[in-house]
Write a protein that holds these residues in place. Structure first.
Motif, short mmCIF file in Angstrom:
data_model
loop_
_atom_site.label_atom_id
_atom_site.label_comp_id
_atom_site.label_asym_id
_atom_site.label_seq_id
_atom_site.Cartn_x
_atom_site.Cartn_y
_atom_site.Cartn_z
N LEU A 1 0.81 -1.27 0.16
CA LEU A 1 0.29 -0.02 -0.08
C LEU A 1 1.13 0.88 0.16
O LEU A 1 1.87 1.38 0.62
N ASP B 1 -2.00 4.61 -3.43
CA ASP B 1 -3.25 3.91 -3.58
C ASP B 1 -4.33 4.44 -3.17
O ASP B 1 -4.93 3.76 -3.09
N TRP C 1 -8.46 -4.56 -1.31
CA TRP C 1 -6.86 -4.34 -2.40
C TRP C 1 -6.19 -5.89 -2.94
O TRP C 1 -5.40 -6.16 -1.73
#
Length: 416
Positions: free
Chosen positions: A50, A54, A121
Motif C-alpha cells: 500500500l 493507493d 486491495w
C-alpha cells in the motif's frame, strides 16, 4: 507459493514481518509479548502492499462503501453521513465514500480507517492469504491514515493479535501491559474502561516511534495508543483472530449435549435462589461432566470430531485464494494433457471415501468423484503444479475430464 518454487531471496509473509526465526517467534513471542522489528533489520519496505497513492485511489476511484470505511477523531467516530454520499446515476448507493467530504474531515483532523482491505486491495488479498497459511489463524487488514499531530483512537486493547506495519510518515506508539490477559472476543476493552485508562496513565512498557518499514507485534489485550508526528502517516493493522484453548473447551462442552444425564431437568419445586438447595445438584453435574469428559478422552472418534469442528470453523471464517472466472473458462476450453494446474491456495476441504467414491467437502457443497481420483487429489493437494497428463491413477482421457471438473468447481486453478 510452494516451497519448491521459492528462490533464495524468498521470505514468507510472516518472515517479512519479523527479524527473528519463525520458530523463535512461535515459541517465545506469539501471544506472550510485544515485538518491535525495525526496517533496517530486514532492509525492506511495504510499498508493494500500500502507498499514499493507493489510498487516494481507494478513496476516489473504487466506490468503497461503509462499513469498509470509518473516520474518527480523539476517540470519537464521525457519523458516516459526514463523509459518504450517493455516487450518482447508476451507482445510487448512499454510503459510498465522498472524496471531497473525506478531504474536509481529514483536513479537520479525522483519521480515515479503510477496513477489510484483505477483501478489497489485491496486494493485501494475496499477502493476507499467505499470512493465514503461515500462522494458521484467520487474519484481516485495516489501514489507518492519520493527519499530522492527530490521535484517532484513545488507549484501548484489541481482542485479537495485531501486526502494525508503518507505511509512510512517523507515528509514536505507547504500549502498556494488559489489565485482562488474552481477552476473548466478547470481552472488549470498553468493559474495563476505567482499568484501561488507569493503566494507560502509568509509565509505558514501550514508547517508540515507528518509521516506514517498521513492524510492531502486539498480543491481544496489550493496551496501545498512537499519535501521528509531522506529516500524514499511514499504517496497516493486521488483526489475527487466534484460536485458543477456550475454543477447544467450548467445543468439548458442546459435545456433552449428547449425554442424556446432563440434559436431565432439575427437580420441580427446586428453589434456585437457595444456594444450599442447588449445591447438591451442582456437585452431581460436576461428577457427570467429569465422567463424560473421561469418555471423550478415551474415544478417538469423539476427539477427532472436536478437531473437525475447529477445522470447519477455520474454513468458515477464512477464504481461499480467489479464482479468475473468465481466465479459468478460457483455460478449460484449451485444456490438454500438457496443461499445468495447481491446488487452489487456502482451500481446505474434507476428503472422505465411501461406496467407491471420493468426496471433496467444500464450504457450501460436496463434490463426488470416482475412487480412482484419490491419488491424483493427494498429489494436487501438495501444492505443486501438475501436468494434466501426470494425474496419478487416471488415463489421459479421464484426467482431462477430472481436471475440467476440478477447475470448474474452483478446486484447482491454472498454474502460472
Amino acid at each position: 507459493m510452494h516451497a519448491d518454487q521459492r528462490g533464495p531471496e524468498f521470505r514468507s509473509a510472516l518472515g517479512r514481518l519479523i527479524s527473528i526465526p519463525e520458530r523463535a517467534f512461535s515459541d517465545e513471542v506469539w501471544g506472550r509479548t510485544p515485538l518491535l522489528t525495525r526496517a533496517s533489520e530486514l532492509d525492506r519496505t511495504f510499498e508493494d502492499l500500500l502507498t499514499p497513492a493507493d489510498v487516494d485511489e481507494l478513496v476516489s476511484h473504487r466506490g468503497v462503501r461503509t462499513p469498509f470505511a470509518r473516520m474518527a477523531k480523539d476517540g470519537a467516530l464521525l457519523d458516516k453521513s459526514e463523509f459518504t454520499s450517493s455516487a450518482g446515476f447508476g451507482a445510487e448507493m448512499p454510503d459510498q465514500l465522498d472524496s471531497s467530504a473525506v478531504l474536509s474531515a481529514f483536513a479537520d483532523g479525522h483519521t480515515l480507517v479503510l477496513q477489510g482491505l484483505h477483501r478489497l486491495w489485491p496486494p493485501l488479498i494475496d499477502f493476507t492469504r499467505d499470512l493465514v497459511d503461515d500462522l494458521g489463524h484467520p487474519s484481516q487488514v485495516n489501514a489507518y491514515i492519520t493527519p499530522a499531530a492527530s490521535t484517532g483512537f484513545s488507549p484501548h486493547y484489541d481482542v485479537h493479535d495485531v501486526f502494525v506495519l508503518q507505511i509512510s510518515g512517523e507515528k509514536r506508539w505507547m504500549i502498556h501491559p494488559p489489565v485482562h490477559t488474552h481477552p476473548l472476543s466478547n470481552q472488549p476493552w470498553s468493559d474495563r474502561r476505567e482499568a484501561v485508562e488507569k493503566q494507560a496513565s502509568n509509565t509505558p512498557y514501550l514508547d517508540t516511534v515507528l518509521t516506514p518499514g517498521d513492524v510492531l507485534y502486539l498480543p491481544r489485550g496489550w493496551i496501545h495508543s498512537a499519535e501521528a508526528l509531522g506529516d500524514t502517516t499511514i499504517h496497516l493493522t493486521i488483526g489475527v483472530a487466534s484460536f485458543n484453548d477456550y475454543d477447544i473447551a467450548h467445543r468439548v462442552l458442546g459435545a456433552l449435549q449428547d449425554d442424556a444425564r446432563i440434559r436431565e431437568p432439575l427437580p420441580a419445586g427446586l428453589d434456585l435462589t437457595d444456594p444450599d438447595a442447588t449445591a447438591p445438584h451442582v456437585d452431581r453435574v460436576l461428577d457427570n461432566v467429569a465422567a463424560a469428559l473421561e469418555r471423550i478422552r478415551s474415544d478417538p472418534e469423539a476427539r477427532r470430531s472436536i478437531a473437525d469442528e475447529l477445522a470447519a470453523r477455520l474454513v468458515a471464517i477464512t477464504r481461499p485464494a480467489p479464482v479468475d472466472p473468465l481466465r479459468t473458462v478460457a483455460f478449460i476450453a484449451s485444456l490438454d494433457a500438457a496443461s499445468l494446474v495447481t491446488w487452489r491456495q487456502g482451500l481446505s476441504p474434507r476428503i472422505t471415501r465411501s461406496n467407491g467414491r471420493v468426496h471433496v467437502g467444500l464450504r457450501d457443497k460436496t463434490i463426488s468423484l470416482p475412487d480412482e481420483c484419490a491419488d491424483a487429489l493427494d498429489d494436487l493437494r501438495s501444492g505443486q503444479p501438475r501436468r494434466v497428463a501426470d494425474m496419478r491413477g487416471l488415463d489421459p482421457d479421464s484426467a482431462l475430464v477430472v481436471a475440467k471438473r476440478l477447475l470448474r468447481e474452483g478446486i484447482i486453478v491454472p498454474s502460472e
